[in-house]
Design a protein around this motif. Structure first.
Motif, mmCIF file in Angstrom:
data_model
loop_
_atom_site.group_PDB
_atom_site.id
_atom_site.type_symbol
_atom_site.label_atom_id
_atom_site.label_comp_id
_atom_site.label_asym_id
_atom_site.label_seq_id
_atom_site.Cartn_x
_atom_site.Cartn_y
_atom_site.Cartn_z
ATOM 1 N N GLU A 190 14.997 -24.657 32.383
ATOM 2 C CA GLU A 190 13.634 -24.316 32.842
ATOM 3 C C GLU A 190 13.697 -23.653 34.207
ATOM 4 O OE1 GLU A 190 11.533 -28.007 33.042
ATOM 5 O OE2 GLU A 190 13.000 -28.930 34.370
ATOM 6 N N ARG A 242 15.326 -28.450 23.087
ATOM 7 C CA ARG A 242 15.572 -27.178 23.774
ATOM 8 C C ARG A 242 17.022 -27.088 24.245
ATOM 9 N NH1 ARG A 242 12.518 -23.097 25.846
ATOM 10 N NH2 ARG A 242 13.401 -21.947 27.623
ATOM 11 N N ARG A 304 17.939 -14.473 25.385
ATOM 12 C CA ARG A 304 16.682 -13.757 25.546
ATOM 13 C C ARG A 304 16.056 -13.416 24.195
ATOM 14 N NH1 ARG A 304 18.854 -9.892 30.468
ATOM 15 N NH2 ARG A 304 17.847 -11.010 32.197
ATOM 16 N N SER A 305 16.894 -13.011 23.263
ATOM 17 C CA SER A 305 16.364 -12.558 21.968
ATOM 18 C C SER A 305 15.706 -13.688 21.193
ATOM 19 C CB SER A 305 17.491 -11.939 21.131
ATOM 20 O OG SER A 305 18.422 -12.933 20.705
ATOM 21 N N VAL A 306 16.149 -14.937 21.418
ATOM 22 C CA VAL A 306 15.545 -16.064 20.703
ATOM 23 C C VAL A 306 14.490 -16.773 21.551
ATOM 24 C CG1 VAL A 306 17.569 -16.405 19.248
ATOM 25 C CG2 VAL A 306 17.393 -17.663 21.419
ATOM 26 N N GLY A 307 14.167 -16.211 22.719
ATOM 27 C CA GLY A 307 13.093 -16.750 23.537
ATOM 28 C C GLY A 307 13.457 -17.930 24.406
ATOM 29 N N LEU A 308 14.761 -18.186 24.598
ATOM 30 C CA LEU A 308 15.181 -19.288 25.454
ATOM 31 C C LEU A 308 15.342 -18.875 26.910
ATOM 32 C CD1 LEU A 308 17.728 -21.008 23.055
ATOM 33 C CD2 LEU A 308 15.525 -21.920 23.815
ATOM 34 N N GLY A 310 13.528 -15.762 29.662
ATOM 35 C CA GLY A 310 12.595 -14.665 29.812
ATOM 36 C C GLY A 310 13.314 -13.338 29.999
ATOM 37 N N ALA A 311 12.643 -12.286 29.630
ATOM 38 C CA ALA A 311 13.253 -10.961 29.689
ATOM 39 C C ALA A 311 13.629 -10.551 31.111
ATOM 40 C CB ALA A 311 12.315 -9.922 29.090
ATOM 41 N N THR A 313 14.394 -12.709 33.638
ATOM 42 C CA THR A 313 15.147 -13.742 34.330
ATOM 43 C C THR A 313 16.540 -13.231 34.675
ATOM 44 O OG1 THR A 313 13.983 -15.446 33.054
ATOM 45 C CG2 THR A 313 15.974 -16.123 34.238
#
Length: 318
Positions: A190, A242, A304-308, A310-311, A313
């Motif tokens: 996070e 997560r 990033r591609s699986v949303g874990l 942010g683009a 970050t």
């Protein structure tokens, strides 16, 4: 290994007791792998962490390492008996009790006691420790006292160490601190400090030391167990899920979860170092290996591609 530091809470008997010999071996192993940044606090084991760390570093050249401790909890002798485990989380006799004290006098008394326990003549960095419910006292008492000691050359740099990002951001805006020790709020799991605190630190020239980068245990092993901890308590199911999703992506790239977790924070320009806790020599040796092991850039793209992640970050680059 200048970007990796040893956090000494665990050698203060956090959660369970270890021997003096095990604690000494942990510090020795940290030194052997090149670690020269050591962080402690009176809170850790009611002074035991400071005493053990000081003893382990006593024969090292003082100019060869950076030592940090904290103020805000005064240790007052107590005859209550029993263990501190249920009170503060440390398996030590409850011979002292913690008293919140962010006054100027409290800062000076705390530092004098820390110097004695550490067996040293100076402390390089002093953090105001967990002033969550004590903003006024900390900003009007502890901060001016530390700033004066810094100006006099008694301490090197000063800062605030917390498990939240909002109050550190206020310190950065309203005071002239040098550093923030940010525990758990900028990790692979996070990144709530990403949008406000970290850019503010870059703007003001305040360095960030990332602590609790495993979120107090959740990402400290390649596999995430059902008994994993998060923020010093049993990890919620959603956080376990997560972390396991992160671990699965890491495994696809032949990377273990703690390897990615320990390297991730350093990609942000505000973050200058990572501090990890270790109970044994093996644990700190593992941490050093995780810090040094290369990670393929495709791992970060996959996260990033699986949303874990942010683009926008920041991620480590080879």
């Amino acid at each position: 290994m200048g970007s990796l530091g040893l956090g000494a809470a665990t050698i203060g008997n956090l959660y369970r007791a270890i021997s003096d010999e095990t604690a000494r071996a942990t510090v020795d192993a940290a030194w052997e792998v090149g670690i020269r940044h050591f962080d402690t606090a009176p809170h850790y084991g009611l002074g035991l962490s400071e005493r053990r760390l000081g003893a382990a570093l006593a024969e090292r050249p003082r100019d060869a390492f950076v030592l940090s401790t904290k103020v805000g909890r005064w240790l007052e002798p107590s005859d209550q008996g029993g263990s501190d485990l249920a009170i503060g989380g440390y398996d030590v006799p409850a011979d002292f009790r913690r008293v919140w004290d962010f006054s100027a006098d409290g800062v000076k008394r705390s530092l004098e006691a820390s110097l004695e326990r550490l067996g040293t003549d100076r402390i390089d960095t002093v953090y105001i420790h967990d002033p969550d419910d004590h903003w006024v006292e900390a900003v009007e008492g502890a901060y001016p006292a530390l700033a004066a000691l810094r100006d006099q050359g008694v301490v090197g740099t000063i800062g605030v160490g917390m498990n939240q990002w909002e109050m550190p951001a206020a310190f950065v805006r309203e005071t002239d601190i040098d550093q923030v020790m940010l525990a758990g709020r900028y990790t692979l799991l996070e990144q709530p400090a990403l949008d406000e605190l970290l850019p503010l630190c870059v703007e003001r020239g305040v360095s960030v030391v990332a602590a609790a980068v495993f979120n107090t245990g959740l990402m400290s092993r390649p596999e995430v167990g059902d008994d994993a901890r998060y923020d010093f308590a049993q990890a919620p199911k959603e956080q376990v899920a997560r972390a396991r999703a992160l671990a699965a992506v890491c495994a696809r790239h032949d990377v273990v979860l703690p390897q990615a977790a320990i390297q991730f924070p350093l990609a942000h320009p505000a973050v200058t170092s990572v501090v990890v806790g270790a109970r044994t020599a093996e644990q700190i040796t593992d941490a050093a290996e995780w810090m040094a092991a290369p990670i393929p850039p495709a791992l970060w793209d996959d996260l990033r591609s699986v949303g874990l992640l942010g683009a926008d970050t920041p991620v480590p680059v080879p």
